[in-house]
Scaffold this motif. Sequence first.
Motif, PDB file in Angstrom:
ATOM      1  N   ARG A  21      -0.891   6.636   5.216  1.00 35.03           N
ATOM      2  CA  ARG A  21      -1.495   6.948   6.532  1.00 35.03           C
ATOM      3  C   ARG A  21      -2.342   8.407   6.542  1.00 35.03           C
ATOM      4  O   ARG A  21      -3.134   8.341   7.056  1.00 35.03           O
ATOM      5  N   GLU A  22      -1.363   9.245   6.097  1.00 30.53           N
ATOM      6  CA  GLU A  22      -2.057  10.693   5.990  1.00 30.53           C
ATOM      7  C   GLU A  22      -3.477  10.535   5.189  1.00 30.53           C
ATOM      8  O   GLU A  22      -4.531  11.285   5.714  1.00 30.53           O
ATOM      9  N   SER A  23      -3.724   9.654   4.096  1.00 32.09           N
ATOM     10  CA  SER A  23      -4.943   9.669   3.306  1.00 32.09           C
ATOM     11  C   SER A  23      -5.945   9.079   4.194  1.00 32.09           C
ATOM     12  O   SER A  23      -7.103   9.449   4.051  1.00 32.09           O
ATOM     13  N   VAL A  24      -5.731   7.857   4.943  1.00 30.24           N
ATOM     14  CA  VAL A  24      -6.731   7.316   5.674  1.00 30.24           C
ATOM     15  C   VAL A  24      -6.898   8.090   6.770  1.00 30.24           C
ATOM     16  O   VAL A  24      -8.172   8.299   7.173  1.00 30.24           O
ATOM     17  N   ALA A  25      -6.087   8.835   7.513  1.00 27.42           N
ATOM     18  CA  ALA A  25      -6.345   9.834   8.681  1.00 27.42           C
ATOM     19  C   ALA A  25      -7.155  10.668   8.276  1.00 27.42           C
ATOM     20  O   ALA A  25      -8.382  11.322   8.856  1.00 27.42           O
ATOM     21  N   ALA A  26      -7.181  11.352   6.972  1.00 29.49           N
ATOM     22  CA  ALA A  26      -7.988  12.580   6.385  1.00 29.49           C
ATOM     23  C   ALA A  26      -9.446  11.901   6.077  1.00 29.49           C
ATOM     24  O   ALA A  26     -10.390  12.799   6.476  1.00 29.49           O
ATOM     25  N   SER A  27      -9.517  10.889   5.884  1.00 29.10           N
ATOM     26  CA  SER A  27     -11.000  10.308   5.314  1.00 29.10           C
ATOM     27  C   SER A  27     -11.634  10.308   6.782  1.00 29.10           C
ATOM     28  O   SER A  27     -12.911  10.664   6.743  1.00 29.10           O
TER      29      SER A  27
ATOM     30  N   PRO B 153       0.862  -1.104   0.006  1.00 32.13           N
ATOM     31  CA  PRO B 153       0.072  -0.044   0.111  1.00 32.13           C
ATOM     32  C   PRO B 153       0.730   1.440  -0.041  1.00 32.13           C
ATOM     33  O   PRO B 153       1.855   1.313   0.162  1.00 32.13           O
ATOM     34  N   GLY B 154       0.324   2.385  -0.506  1.00 30.33           N
ATOM     35  CA  GLY B 154       0.820   3.537  -0.390  1.00 30.33           C
ATOM     36  C   GLY B 154       1.697   3.689  -1.610  1.00 30.33           C
ATOM     37  O   GLY B 154       2.906   4.503  -1.624  1.00 30.33           O
ATOM     38  N   VAL B 155       1.082   3.388  -2.708  1.00 23.51           N
ATOM     39  CA  VAL B 155       1.807   3.633  -4.021  1.00 23.51           C
ATOM     40  C   VAL B 155       0.656   4.459  -4.938  1.00 23.51           C
ATOM     41  O   VAL B 155      -0.481   3.845  -5.052  1.00 23.51           O
ATOM     42  N   ALA B 156       1.110   5.360  -5.605  1.00 22.67           N
ATOM     43  CA  ALA B 156       0.427   6.219  -6.608  1.00 22.67           C
ATOM     44  C   ALA B 156       0.766   5.686  -7.905  1.00 22.67           C
ATOM     45  O   ALA B 156       1.923   5.697  -8.303  1.00 22.67           O
ATOM     46  N   TYR B 157      -0.177   5.612  -8.778  1.00 24.94           N
ATOM     47  CA  TYR B 157       0.246   5.047 -10.182  1.00 24.94           C
ATOM     48  C   TYR B 157      -0.118   6.264 -11.091  1.00 24.94           C
ATOM     49  O   TYR B 157      -1.067   6.647 -11.197  1.00 24.94           O
TER      50      TYR B 157
ATOM     51  N   HIS C   9     -15.444   5.976   5.404  1.00 24.91           N
ATOM     52  CA  HIS C   9     -14.027   5.842   5.501  1.00 24.91           C
ATOM     53  C   HIS C   9     -13.636   4.519   5.820  1.00 24.91           C
ATOM     54  O   HIS C   9     -12.494   4.312   5.724  1.00 24.91           O
ATOM     55  N   GLU C  10     -14.255   3.781   6.289  1.00 27.67           N
ATOM     56  CA  GLU C  10     -13.786   2.110   6.792  1.00 27.67           C
ATOM     57  C   GLU C  10     -13.603   1.386   5.250  1.00 27.67           C
ATOM     58  O   GLU C  10     -12.562   0.935   5.252  1.00 27.67           O
ATOM     59  N   LYS C  11     -14.316   1.577   4.286  1.00 24.31           N
ATOM     60  CA  LYS C  11     -14.089   1.099   3.001  1.00 24.31           C
ATOM     61  C   LYS C  11     -13.023   1.738   2.423  1.00 24.31           C
ATOM     62  O   LYS C  11     -12.258   1.109   1.714  1.00 24.31           O
ATOM     63  N   ILE C  12     -12.771   3.209   2.506  1.00 21.78           N
ATOM     64  CA  ILE C  12     -11.916   3.763   1.623  1.00 21.78           C
ATOM     65  C   ILE C  12     -10.417   3.287   2.358  1.00 21.78           C
ATOM     66  O   ILE C  12      -9.613   2.749   1.749  1.00 21.78           O
ATOM     67  N   ALA C  13     -10.227   3.259   3.725  1.00 27.28           N
ATOM     68  CA  ALA C  13      -9.140   2.530   4.290  1.00 27.28           C
ATOM     69  C   ALA C  13      -8.935   1.278   4.030  1.00 27.28           C
ATOM     70  O   ALA C  13      -7.693   0.897   3.682  1.00 27.28           O
ATOM     71  N   GLU C  14      -9.967   0.359   3.898  1.00 27.09           N
ATOM     72  CA  GLU C  14      -9.761  -1.010   3.079  1.00 27.09           C
ATOM     73  C   GLU C  14      -9.266  -1.020   1.695  1.00 27.09           C
ATOM     74  O   GLU C  14      -8.133  -1.709   1.403  1.00 27.09           O
TER      75      GLU C  14
END
Length: 267
Positions: free
Chosen positions: A226-232, A204-208, A240-245
């Motif tokens: 982790r920044e993106s998960v926390a922002a959600s 995780p943590g890769v942008a394409y 937010h739970e689905k996005i984190a998953e």
Amino acid sequence: MSVQFYGPASWEGPAKRYGPAGSVAVLSDVHANVPALRAVLAEPEVAAADLIVFNGDLTWGVDPDQTVAIVKALGLRAVCVRGNSERLVRQIATGAYTPANPRQEWVPARHGTGALAFVGSFPFSVVVDVAGLGAVRFCHGSPRSDNEAVTPGTSEERFRELTAGIDEQVLVTGHTHLQFDRRVAGLRSVNPGSVGLPYHAGEPGVAYWALLGPDVRLRQTRYDVRESVAASVAAGDPAHEKIAELLLRPPAPEEIIAEAEKLVLVD
């Protein structure tokens, strides 16, 4: 079976043409993931690109207003294409579509007036003359619908059908969040993958994204997911739970390909 295609709007003429461009960075499916977007834009190849094409689904996510501000700051180098999410934002904002769940109501409401006007201005597709590749067509789903899934498993027969109305030899799509570059039906089918919500088998943590000119180069950029998960979570995203998953444990590409090819039209 009756199906509805969401192609160019009635007011749109032929796709606007850009170029010639020596290099074009392609960023698709950002989904308002600001940390991922900033990381990709900081890449030297992106910073040096003549054009940056945002190939749809730019703002359907946590921070659309900041995402729009970042893209606007790029000036004329930024070229945006309408995705099914931009269509849905406008449909909900204008009352043409009734939200089917809490997130469909929440996301458009996070767009300020300026952001709504901005995403509402995106064309269905554009064509860019890229050095070494010639005329390249960019659209989010397919040349006939913003929600048609084009994958590495798309049959030659369907690919011929969906490209029947275009002249370009290279087609760049998004929508499926899968990065690939393949030749099919005599054409080249490219997807840069997703900046903000990729479906992939790696960490995780890769942008394409992708760089075009003089050939097609598929790229990856690491960022702090982790920044993106926390922002959600902080924003109160109903999903937010689905996005984190999806960010931390994305579905395998083969699962997405099988599902997309079964449905073909996916919102």
